[in-house]
Write a protein that holds these residues in place. Structure first.
Motif, mmCIF file in Angstrom:
data_model
loop_
_atom_site.group_PDB
_atom_site.id
_atom_site.type_symbol
_atom_site.label_atom_id
_atom_site.label_comp_id
_atom_site.label_asym_id
_atom_site.label_seq_id
_atom_site.Cartn_x
_atom_site.Cartn_y
_atom_site.Cartn_z
ATOM 1 N N GLY A 194 0.836 -1.095 -0.030
ATOM 2 C CA GLY A 194 -0.049 -0.002 -0.103
ATOM 3 C C GLY A 194 0.700 1.264 0.087
ATOM 4 N N LEU A 195 1.982 1.415 0.317
ATOM 5 C CA LEU A 195 2.958 2.495 0.356
ATOM 6 C C LEU A 195 3.953 2.423 -0.334
ATOM 7 N N GLY A 198 3.949 4.489 -4.064
ATOM 8 C CA GLY A 198 4.016 5.954 -3.535
ATOM 9 C C GLY A 198 5.485 6.344 -3.165
ATOM 10 N N GLN A 199 6.089 5.546 -2.606
ATOM 11 C CA GLN A 199 7.446 5.719 -1.964
ATOM 12 C C GLN A 199 8.579 5.669 -3.266
ATOM 13 N N ARG A 201 7.329 6.124 -6.635
ATOM 14 C CA ARG A 201 7.154 7.327 -7.257
ATOM 15 C C ARG A 201 7.853 8.721 -6.570
ATOM 16 N N GLN A 258 5.643 26.636 1.100
ATOM 17 C CA GLN A 258 4.327 26.292 0.592
ATOM 18 C C GLN A 258 3.396 26.366 1.569
ATOM 19 N N GLY A 259 2.053 26.952 0.988
ATOM 20 C CA GLY A 259 1.075 27.160 2.251
ATOM 21 C C GLY A 259 1.368 28.103 3.130
ATOM 22 N N ARG A 263 8.847 23.285 4.402
ATOM 23 C CA ARG A 263 8.287 21.965 4.705
ATOM 24 C C ARG A 263 9.487 21.358 4.978
ATOM 25 N N ARG A 265 10.206 18.328 3.936
ATOM 26 C CA ARG A 265 10.829 17.498 3.030
ATOM 27 C C ARG A 265 11.518 18.466 1.945
ATOM 28 N N VAL B 157 -2.226 23.065 -4.626
ATOM 29 C CA VAL B 157 -0.772 22.791 -4.187
ATOM 30 C C VAL B 157 -0.723 22.734 -2.940
ATOM 31 N N ASP B 158 -1.372 23.500 -2.232
ATOM 32 C CA ASP B 158 -1.242 23.530 -0.578
ATOM 33 C C ASP B 158 -2.075 22.235 -0.051
ATOM 34 N N LEU B 160 -2.391 19.257 -1.390
ATOM 35 C CA LEU B 160 -1.344 18.039 -1.657
ATOM 36 C C LEU B 160 -0.190 18.103 -0.754
ATOM 37 N N ALA B 161 0.490 19.396 -0.403
ATOM 38 C CA ALA B 161 1.498 19.558 0.688
ATOM 39 C C ALA B 161 0.860 19.164 1.911
ATOM 40 N N GLN B 164 0.954 15.188 2.038
ATOM 41 C CA GLN B 164 2.049 14.808 2.172
ATOM 42 C C GLN B 164 2.725 14.875 3.396
ATOM 43 N N ASP B 165 2.317 16.059 4.242
ATOM 44 C CA ASP B 165 2.894 16.414 5.418
ATOM 45 C C ASP B 165 2.237 15.660 6.577
ATOM 46 N N ASP B 169 3.361 8.624 4.019
ATOM 47 C CA ASP B 169 3.594 7.799 2.921
ATOM 48 C C ASP B 169 2.234 7.236 2.158
ATOM 49 N N ALA B 170 1.162 7.339 3.166
ATOM 50 C CA ALA B 170 -0.253 6.871 2.744
ATOM 51 C C ALA B 170 -0.592 7.653 1.585
ATOM 52 N N GLY B 172 1.138 8.756 -0.903
ATOM 53 C CA GLY B 172 2.077 8.726 -1.723
ATOM 54 C C GLY B 172 1.592 8.698 -3.120
ATOM 55 N N GLU B 173 0.395 8.272 -3.343
ATOM 56 C CA GLU B 173 -0.182 8.246 -4.898
ATOM 57 C C GLU B 173 -1.278 9.195 -4.999
ATOM 58 N N ALA B 194 -4.530 2.894 1.070
ATOM 59 C CA ALA B 194 -2.890 2.630 1.196
ATOM 60 C C ALA B 194 -2.672 2.400 2.853
#
Lengths: 446, 316
Positions: A194-195, A198-199, A201, A258-259, A263, A265, B157-158, B160-161, B164-165, B169-170, B172-173, B194
């Motif tokens: 499941g992860l 995505g990882q 990608r 961002q936002g 971040r 990352r 965009v925000d 999606l951020a 991710q934050d 990883d859940a 990730g897609e 996920a």
């Protein structure tokens, strides 16, 4: 005279397989396969990719367009990596591709990402036990069908892989397809967890950020992978150095929020070797952090606006300071040791500015203000080819206010609140009220 | 502590939600026919003050050991008062606390119907429950399919951020297209799938089998995802029964089935009933087409024929 003997030092296939596959992650194995496709995609312009300037020029060259598609399909029972690059000729497959390692004669000066000649073998052994490779080439490609267990059990010397020749094809039909089935159990589990997809990608997105949309389009499943690009502010410190045929461009500045937030990352050091991202968003001792004496301080949230790029380029990939998996840095490399010293110096000016964001007087530089400090965004490549420059911190604004902070007994605060007939008053409000009271009634300010 | 949405949402007239409940019950009934002893299970849910799912679970499956979780302290008293059966134990606990403290020694059907949009606490619950579930346990989650309140005014965009934050990883897609308003439920679906897959990936004694992935909307978009943790032999029997009795639910895939809402008069409904239960050419079907109903609507009604509720007013 003692009898001279020759001790058997022949390598065991099983050891090789184990050594090759144990220390590489599954993500890195897939990237090994993608590397070969990307390498083939950049081959037409590889002569121009010898310096950071060369990379910038190719990037700016509108005639250089993505010409290769790479398709990755992952399933519980098999994986497929397919590209429409130039393919591998039967002659090349017979003489070079399946060797474990690379002799001096085998080294191809057009290679930018292929280093040690083990990526393909390592990846397919990592993945599973039934390997099918079909490659079509203008001079005739090849087929390979390999059962890894049977191959490993065969002690015939020298080691070979059984390939068969394919007919030549026109350029538009060239390409290579690798299918691995009878996946190793851990691989199958990871793919289905499941992860992992995505990882993978995200890893592709970061690793090939420079190459995607310029040389290749990479599909994971049905979705193309978008490049993850971490730009830097034009207000930055940068310098370049050259060590033993490796050019190194280092820059440090402020990233892009961002936002409204910087971040995790997208902060820290980003290390590139021949355009491939090797290390991403590093905040560890690897890149000089957590060494307050001779290095950089421990990375803290206030440092999140920090972005550093290190762009290594060499036309001999073996000279670059990456590990064999290309997922790490060879810390003992002389080039890396030298670069790291410069990274600390380059990074310090930005870190000092960020350390000064929060003061005892309570003044701080807001995230929005940092955007102005950073100035306009520029790319990794633009930064790598620019002349040496220094980060310019903004002048410290004289604040008109100062924070007052002290402890007081809760019982005393409650007494004041009760006296003022506002029992719900908090400590901050009591503080403000008593401050203003003194200012007006004792000092005489209106 | 967050307030329960039961304070101001009436659950009485939500036909799509009712269809969803009935479909989930049917999934459990199919599981019972495949050999799982559902009447001996306990049911853990979030009954709020209406306990609709509890009523149905007992009536249709015979389960008579039940726990309702109510995290809101003030709603908890009302929930206790309104519990329809004496065997329902109402607990003033969050789902996270319940999972942590409960032994999960009994075979369990757990259905967590969360307030608010997707968030990290749901993923934590999923990770935690996956470590405790036994072979034969069922687990479903229902989540609001729109953006959480903190993201309503954010750019794509925000958003999606944020995914991710906060969801790691859940997410990730999840793509930027997924977090647009019109598609947001896709992002939520991807994250839930996920998270559940990942949570159960480490279990070697069985596999999590997705049995239900549906979206529906009465007033707001909602999504329910879930299934059972089963041994291979159990999965086989269940697959066959599901394919026969609930063919419209994707079998083993990751497609979200949309529970359609039907706004029909009684006469139209009668026409739909006849049209979808007769094979071949049908006068009822032709009449529906003349009235402007599309074939897709007729097909959707055919899937949901047994589940679409009928509401009547009684005058006492």
């Amino acid at each position: 005279m003692a009898e001279r003997l020759n001790a058997d030092a022949r390598p065991e296939k099983r050891l090789f397989i184990s050594l090759l596959t144990r220390d590489i992650s599954l993500v890195a194995a897939f990237l090994d396969l993608v590397d070969n496709s990307v390498n083939a995609a950049v081959e037409p312009v590889s002569d121009r990719l010898k310096t950071a300037n060369g990379y910038q020029q190719v990037f700016d060259d509108a005639t250089v367009q993505p010409s290769v598609n790479v398709y990755l399909k992952l399933a519980e029972a098999s994986v497929e990596v397919r590209d429409n690059a130039g393919g591998i000729s039967a002659a090349t497959a017979e003489q070079h591709v399946f060797k474990f390692g690379r002799s001096a004669e085998d080294a191809d000066t057009r290679d930018r990402l292929s280093v040690y000649g083990i990526g393909l073998k390592r990846a397919i052994f990592k993945l599973g036990r039934q390997i099918t490779i079909r490659s079509d080439h203008v001079e005739g490609g090849f087929d390979l069908k390999l059962n890894v267990d049977r191959w490993a059990a065969d002690t015939t010397q020298p080691w070979t892989f059984p390939i068969t020749r394919r007919d030549p094809v026109p350029p538009e039909k060239c390409g290579t397809t690798i299918i691995v089935s009878d996946l190793n159990e851990e691989v199958s589990r990871r793919i289905c967890d499941g992860l992992f997809v995505g990882q993978l990608r995200e890893a592709i997105s970061r690793t090939y950020a420079f190459y995607i949309a310029k040389f290749v389009t990479i599909y994971l499943g049905d979705q193309p992978v978008e490049p993850m690009i971490v730009d830097i502010g034009a207000n930055r410190t940068s310098e370049t150095l050259e060590i033993d045929g490796v050019s190194c461009a280092i820059a440090a500045g402020i990233g892009d929020p961002q936002g409204g937030a910087f971040r995790d990352r997208s902060s820290g050091w980003f290390i590139f070797c021949n355009g491939r991202t090797v290390i991403s968003a590093d905040k560890s001792p690897l890149t000089g952090w957590a060494n307050p004496g001779t290095g950089l301080p421990i990375f803290q949230p206030k440092h999140r606006p920090f972005v550093g790029h290190v762009f290594f380029v060499s036309d001999d990939p073996e000279k670059l300071p990456w590990t064999t998996t290309k997922a790490g840095i060879n810390e003992d490399s002389a080039i890396w040791q030298e670069a790291k010293r410069h990274m600390v110096v380059v990074g310090r000016s930005v870190i000092s500015f960020l350390d000064g964001r929060y003061t005892d007087e309570g003044t701080e530089i807001a995230s929005a203000d940092l955007r102005q400090v950073a100035q306009e965004r520029i790319s990794v490549l633009s930064s790598a080819v620019s002349a040496r420059r220094s980060f310019t911190p903004p002048p410290v604004a004289q604040s008109e206010t100062m924070r007052i902070q002290y402890d007081a007994k809760v019982s005393d605060i409650r007494k004041i609140a009760q006296y003022l007939r506002r029992p719900g008053m908090g400590g901050a409000e009591v503080g403000r009220h008593t401050f203003l009271y003194f200012l007006r009634n004792e000092v005489g300010e209106k | 502590m967050a307030q329960s949405s039961a304070r101001w949402i009436s659950y009485d007239l939500r036909p799509a939600k009712q269809s969803e409940r009935r479909i989930l019950l049917d999934v459990l009934k199919v599981a019972a026919e495949a050999g799982l002893p559902l009447p001996t299970y306990r049911y853990v849910g979030m009954g709020a003050v209406r306990f609709y799912d509890f009523l149905l679970v007992h009536r249709y499956l015979g389960i008579d050991r039940m726990i309702s979780l109510e995290h809101d302290k003030r709603m908890y008293r009302r929930a206790e008062f309104n519990a329809p059966f004496g065997f329902i134990k109402v607990k003033n606990q969050t789902s996270g606390d319940f999972i942590e403290q409960d032994s999960f020694s009994d075979l369990t059907v757990a259905w967590f119907d969360y307030d608010g949009g997707i968030g990290p606490h749901m993923l934590r619950d999923i990770s935690a429950i996956a470590l405790k579930m036994k072979l034969g346990d069922f687990f479903f989650v229902t989540v609001y399919g729109g953006p959480p309140s903190s993201l309503v005014k954010s750019s794509d965009v925000d958003r999606l951020a944020w995914f991710q934050d906060h969801l790691g990883d859940a997410a990730g897609e999840v793509t930027i297209e997924n977090v647009e308003n019109a598609n947001f439920i896709t992002a939520v679906h991807k994250v839930l799938i996920a998270a559940i897959k990942s949570a159960f990936a480490a279990r070697r004694d069985g596999r999590f089998r997705f049995l239900l992935q549906v979206q529906y909307s009465d007033s707001v978009p909602m999504i329910t995802v879930g299934g059972a943790f089963l041994a291979d032999g159990q999965t086989l029997a269940l697959n066959k029964n599901l394919a026969r009795q609930l063919p419209f639910l994707a079998q083993g895939g990751e497609q979200l089935y949309e529970i359609s809402s039907f706004h029909l008069t009684e006469q139209e409904r009668a026409l739909f009933d006849r049209a979808v239960t007769r094979t071949g050419r049908s006068r009822a079907r032709n009449t529906l087409r003349k009235l402007g109903f599309r074939d897709a609507e007729i097909m959707a009604y055919r899937d949901l024929l047994r589940y679409v509720p009928r509401y009547v007013e009684t005058i006492v």
